[in-house]
Design a protein around this motif. Structure first.
Motif, PDB file in Angstrom:
ATOM      1  N   ASP A  56       0.741  -0.947  -0.208  1.00  9.39           N
ATOM      2  CA  ASP A  56      -0.046  -0.358   0.254  1.00  9.39           C
ATOM      3  C   ASP A  56       0.852   1.191  -0.292  1.00  9.39           C
ATOM      4  O   ASP A  56       0.589   1.852  -1.029  1.00  9.39           O
ATOM      5  N   CYS A  57       1.620   1.408   1.316  1.00 11.58           N
ATOM      6  CA  CYS A  57       2.785   2.582   0.746  1.00 11.58           C
ATOM      7  C   CYS A  57       3.892   2.566  -0.634  1.00 11.58           C
ATOM      8  O   CYS A  57       3.931   3.428  -0.275  1.00 11.58           O
ATOM      9  N   ALA A  58       3.833   1.638  -0.796  1.00 11.11           N
ATOM     10  CA  ALA A  58       4.789   1.703  -2.017  1.00 11.11           C
ATOM     11  C   ALA A  58       4.077   1.761  -3.338  1.00 11.11           C
ATOM     12  O   ALA A  58       4.290   2.649  -3.914  1.00 11.11           O
ATOM     13  N   SER A  59       2.625   1.918  -3.874  1.00  9.97           N
ATOM     14  CA  SER A  59       1.638   2.142  -4.457  1.00  9.97           C
ATOM     15  C   SER A  59       1.617   3.147  -3.851  1.00  9.97           C
ATOM     16  O   SER A  59       1.353   4.536  -5.188  1.00  9.97           O
ATOM     17  N   LEU A  60       1.035   4.293  -3.010  1.00 12.95           N
ATOM     18  CA  LEU A  60       0.507   5.498  -2.921  1.00 12.95           C
ATOM     19  C   LEU A  60       1.712   6.375  -3.223  1.00 12.95           C
ATOM     20  O   LEU A  60       2.097   7.479  -3.673  1.00 12.95           O
ATOM     21  N   TYR A  61       3.031   6.166  -2.866  1.00 15.97           N
ATOM     22  CA  TYR A  61       4.545   6.218  -3.260  1.00 15.97           C
ATOM     23  C   TYR A  61       4.538   6.510  -4.920  1.00 15.97           C
ATOM     24  O   TYR A  61       4.559   7.765  -5.202  1.00 15.97           O
ATOM     25  N   GLN A  62       3.841   5.584  -5.421  1.00 18.91           N
ATOM     26  CA  GLN A  62       4.270   5.696  -6.932  1.00 18.91           C
ATOM     27  C   GLN A  62       3.832   6.672  -7.788  1.00 18.91           C
ATOM     28  O   GLN A  62       3.529   7.422  -8.498  1.00 18.91           O
ATOM     29  N   ASN A  63       1.934   6.815  -7.004  1.00 18.75           N
ATOM     30  CA  ASN A  63       0.940   7.238  -7.516  1.00 18.75           C
ATOM     31  C   ASN A  63       1.598   9.315  -7.197  1.00 18.75           C
ATOM     32  O   ASN A  63       1.175  10.079  -7.585  1.00 18.75           O
ATOM     33  N   LEU A  64       1.750   9.862  -5.765  1.00 18.88           N
ATOM     34  CA  LEU A  64       2.720  10.779  -5.913  1.00 18.88           C
ATOM     35  C   LEU A  64       3.877  11.313  -7.326  1.00 18.88           C
ATOM     36  O   LEU A  64       3.525  11.904  -7.431  1.00 18.88           O
ATOM     37  N   ARG A  65       4.689  10.149  -6.687  1.00 19.80           N
ATOM     38  CA  ARG A  65       6.069  10.538  -7.223  1.00 19.80           C
ATOM     39  C   ARG A  65       5.274  10.471  -8.700  1.00 19.80           C
ATOM     40  O   ARG A  65       5.661  11.712  -9.493  1.00 19.80           O
ATOM     41  N   ILE A  66       4.533   9.987  -9.594  1.00 19.28           N
ATOM     42  CA  ILE A  66       4.018  10.109 -10.978  1.00 19.28           C
ATOM     43  C   ILE A  66       3.174  11.511 -11.037  1.00 19.28           C
ATOM     44  O   ILE A  66       3.003  12.059 -12.098  1.00 19.28           O
ATOM     45  N   LYS A  87      10.636  15.175  -0.817  1.00 20.74           N
ATOM     46  CA  LYS A  87       9.782  17.088  -0.772  1.00 20.74           C
ATOM     47  C   LYS A  87       8.294  15.942  -1.832  1.00 20.74           C
ATOM     48  O   LYS A  87       7.738  15.968  -1.331  1.00 20.74           O
ATOM     49  N   ILE A  88       8.409  14.549  -2.116  1.00 21.32           N
ATOM     50  CA  ILE A  88       6.951  13.778  -2.599  1.00 21.32           C
ATOM     51  C   ILE A  88       7.010  12.960  -1.402  1.00 21.32           C
ATOM     52  O   ILE A  88       6.241  13.401  -1.193  1.00 21.32           O
ATOM     53  N   LYS A  89       7.564  12.600  -0.417  1.00 23.36           N
ATOM     54  CA  LYS A  89       7.479  11.301   0.111  1.00 23.36           C
ATOM     55  C   LYS A  89       6.578  12.401   1.255  1.00 23.36           C
ATOM     56  O   LYS A  89       5.455  12.084   1.482  1.00 23.36           O
ATOM     57  N   MET A  90       7.631  13.362   2.041  1.00 26.15           N
ATOM     58  CA  MET A  90       6.978  13.747   3.058  1.00 26.15           C
ATOM     59  C   MET A  90       5.696  14.749   2.604  1.00 26.15           C
ATOM     60  O   MET A  90       5.339  15.533   3.734  1.00 26.15           O
ATOM     61  N   GLY A  91       6.279  16.105   1.651  1.00 26.53           N
ATOM     62  CA  GLY A  91       5.003  16.454   1.158  1.00 26.53           C
ATOM     63  C   GLY A  91       4.166  15.978   0.884  1.00 26.53           C
ATOM     64  O   GLY A  91       3.150  16.933   1.912  1.00 26.53           O
ATOM     65  N   GLY A  92       4.272  15.039   0.731  1.00 27.32           N
ATOM     66  CA  GLY A  92       2.737  14.252   0.271  1.00 27.32           C
ATOM     67  C   GLY A  92       1.686  13.779   1.579  1.00 27.32           C
ATOM     68  O   GLY A  92       0.964  13.964   1.623  1.00 27.32           O
ATOM     69  N   LEU A  93       3.053  13.198   1.779  1.00 26.71           N
ATOM     70  CA  LEU A  93       2.460  12.672   3.338  1.00 26.71           C
ATOM     71  C   LEU A  93       1.453  13.676   4.695  1.00 26.71           C
ATOM     72  O   LEU A  93       0.246  13.762   5.145  1.00 26.71           O
ATOM     73  N   ILE A 137       3.573  19.957  -1.800  1.00 31.47           N
ATOM     74  CA  ILE A 137       4.715  18.969  -2.220  1.00 31.47           C
ATOM     75  C   ILE A 137       5.679  20.087  -2.389  1.00 31.47           C
ATOM     76  O   ILE A 137       6.862  20.158  -2.240  1.00 31.47           O
ATOM     77  N   ALA A 138       5.478  20.865  -3.863  1.00 38.02           N
ATOM     78  CA  ALA A 138       6.528  22.362  -4.175  1.00 38.02           C
ATOM     79  C   ALA A 138       7.190  23.004  -2.851  1.00 38.02           C
ATOM     80  O   ALA A 138       7.710  23.458  -2.987  1.00 38.02           O
ATOM     81  N   LYS A 139       6.481  23.562  -1.923  1.00 36.08           N
ATOM     82  CA  LYS A 139       6.868  24.363  -0.756  1.00 36.08           C
ATOM     83  C   LYS A 139       7.302  23.528   0.247  1.00 36.08           C
ATOM     84  O   LYS A 139       8.331  24.450   1.059  1.00 36.08           O
ATOM     85  N   PHE A 140       7.962  22.459   0.357  1.00 35.40           N
ATOM     86  CA  PHE A 140       7.936  21.125   1.733  1.00 35.40           C
ATOM     87  C   PHE A 140       9.916  21.679   1.410  1.00 35.40           C
ATOM     88  O   PHE A 140       9.853  20.937   0.117  1.00 35.40           O
ATOM     89  N   LYS A 141       9.881  21.668   2.671  1.00 36.27           N
ATOM     90  CA  LYS A 141      11.618  21.256   2.668  1.00 36.27           C
ATOM     91  C   LYS A 141      11.812  20.499   3.796  1.00 36.27           C
ATOM     92  O   LYS A 141      11.504  20.962   5.075  1.00 36.27           O
ATOM     93  N   PHE A 142      12.391  19.205   3.755  1.00 37.52           N
ATOM     94  CA  PHE A 142      13.553  18.716   4.830  1.00 37.52           C
ATOM     95  C   PHE A 142      14.137  19.514   6.341  1.00 37.52           C
ATOM     96  O   PHE A 142      13.686  19.606   6.692  1.00 37.52           O
TER      97      PHE A 142
END
Length: 145
Positions: A56-66, A87-93, A137-142
């Motif tokens: 499930d996590c891998a599927s969510l990440y793939q959709n966020l990435r795409i 940015k994708i992972k943490m910003g998306g979550l 996602i665009a605004k997120f900074k780790f």
């Protein structure tokens, strides 16, 4: 982290699966009920102890990435930098947590619980309103400097 300090380590279970969010968990920004960590020499790494949660996590990440190519301006890149992935992972979550739980926290207590709520609310990860996630996602900074 020393092995005696691990809550769940690999030696407790011989079955472990890939965790796309392991970097976030190891950094302390996120938690997960199925996370496992271990050390080899000086390298700490993480994995998932639940196959379904890992999928499930891998599927969510793939959709966020795409769906985040526009936000990251990475339309023709197949490989992303560690910063772009964060940015994708943490910003998306964080954006998903804000939409689903109405929480503006900078941390996520349980990724698996969040992913389950998202799956229940949207049916599958392709139905997520990605247009609402992209500004976060665009605004997120780790790291804040």
């Amino acid at each position: 982290m020393q092995r005696s300090q691990c809550v769940k380590c690999f030696y407790m279970s011989n079955k472990h699966y890939t965790c796309p969010f392991s970097h976030l968990i190891l950094s302390g920004r996120c938690g997960c009920e199925f996370s496992a960590k271990d050390c080899v020499a000086e390298k700490e790494f993480g994995a998932c102890l639940n196959k379904s949660a890992s999928n499930d996590c891998a599927s969510l990440y793939q959709n966020l990435r795409i769906n985040s190519n526009f936000a990251l301006q990475s339309h023709y890149q197949s490989n992303l930098s560690v910063g772009q992935q964060a940015k994708i992972k943490m910003g998306g979550l964080l954006a998903l947590q804000e939409i689903v739980n109405y929480s503006v926290s900078d941390n996520i207590n349980n990724i698996t619980e969040l992913v389950s709520i998202i799956k229940q609310e949207y049916g599958n990860f392709k139905q997520i309103p990605f247009s609402k996630l992209m500004p976060k996602i665009a605004k997120f900074k780790f790291r804040n400097r």
